[in-house]
Design an enzyme around this catalytic site. Structure first.
Site, PDB file in Angstrom:
ATOM      1  N   ILE A  71      24.181  85.436  54.718  1.00 21.46           N
ATOM      2  CA  ILE A  71      26.200  85.773  54.606  1.00 21.46           C
ATOM      3  C   ILE A  71      26.300  85.222  53.125  1.00 21.46           C
ATOM      4  O   ILE A  71      25.894  84.098  53.231  1.00 21.46           O
ATOM      5  CB  ILE A  71      26.484  86.006  55.659  1.00 21.46           C
ATOM      6  CG1 ILE A  71      28.008  86.514  55.360  1.00 21.46           C
ATOM      7  CG2 ILE A  71      27.089  84.418  55.564  1.00 21.46           C
ATOM      8  CD1 ILE A  71      28.367  87.001  56.935  1.00 21.46           C
ATOM      9  N   CYS A  72      27.138  86.492  52.576  1.00 20.90           N
ATOM     10  CA  CYS A  72      28.402  85.437  51.363  1.00 20.90           C
ATOM     11  C   CYS A  72      29.491  86.069  51.571  1.00 20.90           C
ATOM     12  O   CYS A  72      29.683  85.343  52.443  1.00 20.90           O
ATOM     13  CB  CYS A  72      26.971  85.358  49.879  1.00 20.90           C
ATOM     14  SG  CYS A  72      26.941  87.143  48.871  1.00 20.90           S
ATOM     15  N   ARG A  73      30.111  85.707  50.863  1.00 23.86           N
ATOM     16  CA  ARG A  73      31.846  85.781  50.836  1.00 23.86           C
ATOM     17  C   ARG A  73      31.487  87.633  50.872  1.00 23.86           C
ATOM     18  O   ARG A  73      32.217  88.478  52.154  1.00 23.86           O
ATOM     19  CB  ARG A  73      32.554  85.976  49.397  1.00 23.86           C
ATOM     20  CG  ARG A  73      33.876  86.285  49.537  1.00 23.86           C
ATOM     21  CD  ARG A  73      34.450  86.221  48.115  1.00 23.86           C
ATOM     22  NE  ARG A  73      35.734  85.878  48.029  1.00 23.86           N
ATOM     23  CZ  ARG A  73      36.700  86.385  48.244  1.00 23.86           C
ATOM     24  NH1 ARG A  73      36.590  87.575  49.050  1.00 23.86           N
ATOM     25  NH2 ARG A  73      38.323  85.837  48.969  1.00 23.86           N
ATOM     26  N   GLY A  75      28.639  89.965  50.024  1.00 26.10           N
ATOM     27  CA  GLY A  75      26.987  90.545  50.457  1.00 26.10           C
ATOM     28  C   GLY A  75      25.936  90.580  48.805  1.00 26.10           C
ATOM     29  O   GLY A  75      24.542  90.701  48.832  1.00 26.10           O
ATOM     30  N   MET A  99      31.474  87.414  54.327  1.00 29.02           N
ATOM     31  CA  MET A  99      32.512  86.374  55.275  1.00 29.02           C
ATOM     32  C   MET A  99      34.216  87.072  54.981  1.00 29.02           C
ATOM     33  O   MET A  99      34.745  87.595  56.105  1.00 29.02           O
ATOM     34  CB  MET A  99      32.749  85.184  54.761  1.00 29.02           C
ATOM     35  CG  MET A  99      31.510  84.194  55.022  1.00 29.02           C
ATOM     36  SD  MET A  99      31.343  83.965  56.902  1.00 29.02           S
ATOM     37  CE  MET A  99      32.284  83.472  57.149  1.00 29.02           C
TER      38      MET A  99
END
Length: 120
Positions: A71-73, A75, A99
């Site tokens: 996961i990141c901010r 995608g 996120m």
């Protein structure tokens, strides 16, 4: 679901708990590849933090038998991390929406700063 041929799942498909008892291998790991400042503001409890730029040097810290949810901010960075990890033999999936979607769904957040944890 796939994104550009990369295995992907929505936030709803990510397990709710990632904390494992000491000495036990994790069946699933939430790998957060955002930068340190983003992580400090808010992240999922039990997530493992390795910024995207550090993944090539640190992927060996990850359990090769665990299902990795990356996961990141939103995608984009996690998509790149999943491609790399798959090439290294890991079973990894990209978390679509990142996120931001996590927070929008009301999933739990914790942070490293005095203010309440947040993503945006």
């Amino acid at each position: 679901m796939t994104s550009f041929g990369v295995p992907s799942v929505p936030v709803e498909a990510v397990p709710a708990e990632f904390d494992q008892p000491p000495g036990q291998a994790a069946a699933a790991v939430l790998l957060d590849v955002r930068e340190d400042d983003e992580w400090q503001l808010g992240h999922a409890p039990g997530a493992v933090h390795i910024p995207l730029s550090d993944v090539p040097a640190r992927y060996g810290e990850l359990d090769p038998d665990a299902q990795l949810y990356v996961i990141c901010r939103q995608g984009g960075r996690s998509l790149e991390a999943v491609k790399y990890l798959a090439n290294m033999g890991y079973e990894a999936v990209n978390v679509v929406g990142g996120m931001v979607a996590w927070q929008q769904l009301g999933r739990p957040l914790t942070g490293e700063v005095a203010e309440p944890a947040k993503i945006y």
